[in-house]
Design an enzyme around this catalytic site. Structure first.
Site, short mmCIF file in Angstrom:
data_model
loop_
_atom_site.label_atom_id
_atom_site.label_comp_id
_atom_site.label_asym_id
_atom_site.label_seq_id
_atom_site.Cartn_x
_atom_site.Cartn_y
_atom_site.Cartn_z
N HIS A 266 0.82 -1.22 0.00
CA HIS A 266 0.00 0.00 0.00
C HIS A 266 0.85 1.27 0.00
O HIS A 266 0.48 2.26 -0.60
CB HIS A 266 -0.95 -0.01 1.19
CG HIS A 266 -1.98 -1.09 1.10
ND1 HIS A 266 -2.84 -1.20 0.03
CD2 HIS A 266 -2.27 -2.13 1.92
CE1 HIS A 266 -3.62 -2.26 0.21
NE2 HIS A 266 -3.29 -2.83 1.34
N HIS A 345 9.19 46.88 -29.70
CA HIS A 345 8.35 47.14 -30.88
C HIS A 345 7.54 48.41 -30.68
O HIS A 345 6.35 48.33 -30.36
CB HIS A 345 7.42 45.95 -31.14
CG HIS A 345 6.82 45.93 -32.50
ND1 HIS A 345 5.64 46.56 -32.81
CD2 HIS A 345 7.24 45.36 -33.66
CE1 HIS A 345 5.33 46.36 -34.09
NE2 HIS A 345 6.30 45.64 -34.62
ZN LIG Z 1 -6.12 -6.20 -0.13
#
Ligand SMILES: [Zn+2]
Length: 440
Positions: A266, A345
């Site tokens: 995880h 310019h």
């Molecule tokens: Zn799981």
């Protein structure tokens, strides 16, 4: 890519089931409810005052110890990965998950109960395109545990996973594309597995009151203990893939990419979700969005920037005043002395370059064309400019009204627009612009 035209989906009706929560061992009821477009997946804690909701997004990730926990403020939802995995893989973009506890039912330790629930509720299309994120460059994350996750560009969502237990016992490998049919057949029913030496201390501390051989496979030494036999010879790697899908669902879009995972967990999965969210945010800031704002009114500069990819100093539209029928548009550009081009310019004599007025016409016309096509996920290329005339100089402090009218379209590929720029009620420049459109 064909996938970019896919629609968002939600569930057809509410559906629920009850069971035991893994960590507290208490009974919990869960109900999945339909939700509108761009809602995403949210958990609703019906057992708390005011029934707070928590967005299933990576920003709300709290802990990744053994399971994935999300939260907002002091409110938490634990072990979200199996229900999120099923929703994502079965094609549900928008849903509210109502619960009367802080954890979904663990079921049999797989995502099968959630697939059954989703099928009972039905999956229905909605009137908005799905958000995809196509990985352009290889990305990778590594964790101290030895986990390594790589994402390579791919037109599809694929996962190739190598799972390895302590001392490389139970090493398993599987590579598969993830579609609803494949997920249901090959992945959903793979159960959680734990190593006895890792859960023993948790059992002693009474932290997994709901854990049993009915909702997890326990590996002790070479022995595999579970209430029913293994559902696949390589059930472990299949469950690892199930968890990867659930954790990556937090990143906020559908992934087009090939995830190569070695010993995933995880922590590493959510690191990858975070990296994908970051890349996705960066890419969408640069890219043209997919949805045109509704309504006949004007557009403010933020809405303009949602349509046009141009940014300062090259954004030549401050505001769209309005549309007329489907073929005319009027927009405004205020010319400030701070425009970078005035420095050169010309020094001491600032005049707005004519080509930038043509660019302003092109940007305004393309807003109209994308609105007409009801999409902005094609890129308009400016092909030619005919009959361009510069009639008067434009100075700092002038406000240019840019008018564009579509005069000709051929199929969906070509369009011609007649444009002119007006300052103080006088036409300062005009031209006929031709565009072609290519799918992005
Ligand atoms: Zn799981």
């Amino acid at each position: 890519m064909a996938t970019t035209t896919e629609l968002q989906h939600t569930v057809g009706k509410g559906a629920g089931f009850s069971g035991t929560s893994l960590h507290t061992g208490e009974k919990v009821s869960l109900k999945i409810q339909p939700a509108p477009i761009n809602h995403g997946v949210k958990f609703k804690r019906r057992d708390l005052p005011d029934e707070p909701t928590i967005d299933a997004r990576i920003d709300n990730l709290k802990t990744v110890e053994r399971a994935t926990t999300i939260g907002e403020g002091s409110v938490r939802v634990h072990t979200v990965e199996h229900v999120l995995s099923a929703l994502s893989a079965m094609g549900v973009d928008n849903a509210t998950i109502e619960m009367d506890a802080n954890e979904p039912p663990i079921g049999d330790g797989s995502a099968q109960p959630y697939v059954d629930l989703i099928k009972r509720a039905g999956v229905v299309p909605q009137d908005a395109p799905r958000r995809f994120f196509s990985v352009r460059e290889p990305m990778h994350v590594e964790a101290k545990s030895g986990a390594l996750l790589i994402v390579l560009p791919d037109e599809k969502f694929r996962i190739s996973c190598t799972q390895a237990g302590p001392n490389n016992r139970f090493t398993q490998y599987l590579s598969t594309e993830i579609t609803p049919a494949i997920y249901e057949r090959e992945i959903a029913s793979a159960r959680t597995f734990v190593y006895y030496e890792e859960v023993e201390p948790l059992m002693e501390k009474n932290l997994i009151k709901g854990g049993s051989l009915e909702n997890a496979i326990v590996v002790r030494g070479e022995a595999v203990l579970s209430k029913e036999p293994l559902r696949f010879p390589d059930e472990f790697v299949r469950h690892k893939i199930l968890d990867i899908i659930g954790d990556l669902a937090l990143f906020g879009a559908r992934l087009c990419g090939h995830v190569i995972a070695v010993k995933p967990g995880h922590a590493a999965n959510s690191d990858l979700a975070r990296a994908l969210a970051r890349e996705h945010a960066r890419a969408t800031a640069l890219a043209v969005p997919r949805v045109f704002p509704a309504g006949e009114g004007g557009l403010d500069v933020n809405q303009v920037m949602e349509i046009l990819p141009h940014r300062f100093p090259f954004l030549m539209v401050d505001r769209v005043i309005g549309f007329e029928a489907d073929t005319k548009i009027t927009a405004v550009k205020s010319v400030s002395i701070n425009e970078p081009y005035f420095q050169g310019h010309f020094p001491g004599h600032p005049v707005m370059p004519g080509v930038l007025q043509v660019e302003a016409m092109a940007q305004v016309a393309s807003i109209l064309l994308m609105r007409l096509a009801r999409t902005s996920h094609r890129v308009g290329y400016f092909m030619s400019a005919d009959s361009v005339k510069f009639r008067k100089p434009v100075f700092p402090g002038d406000t240019i009204f840019v008018h564009a009218e579509i005069t000709k379209t051929r199929g969906v590929k070509l369009a011609k627009a007649k444009c002119h720029c007006v300052v103080n009620d006088a036409v300062v420049s005009e031209g006929e612009l031709m565009f072609t459109f290519l799918d992005q």
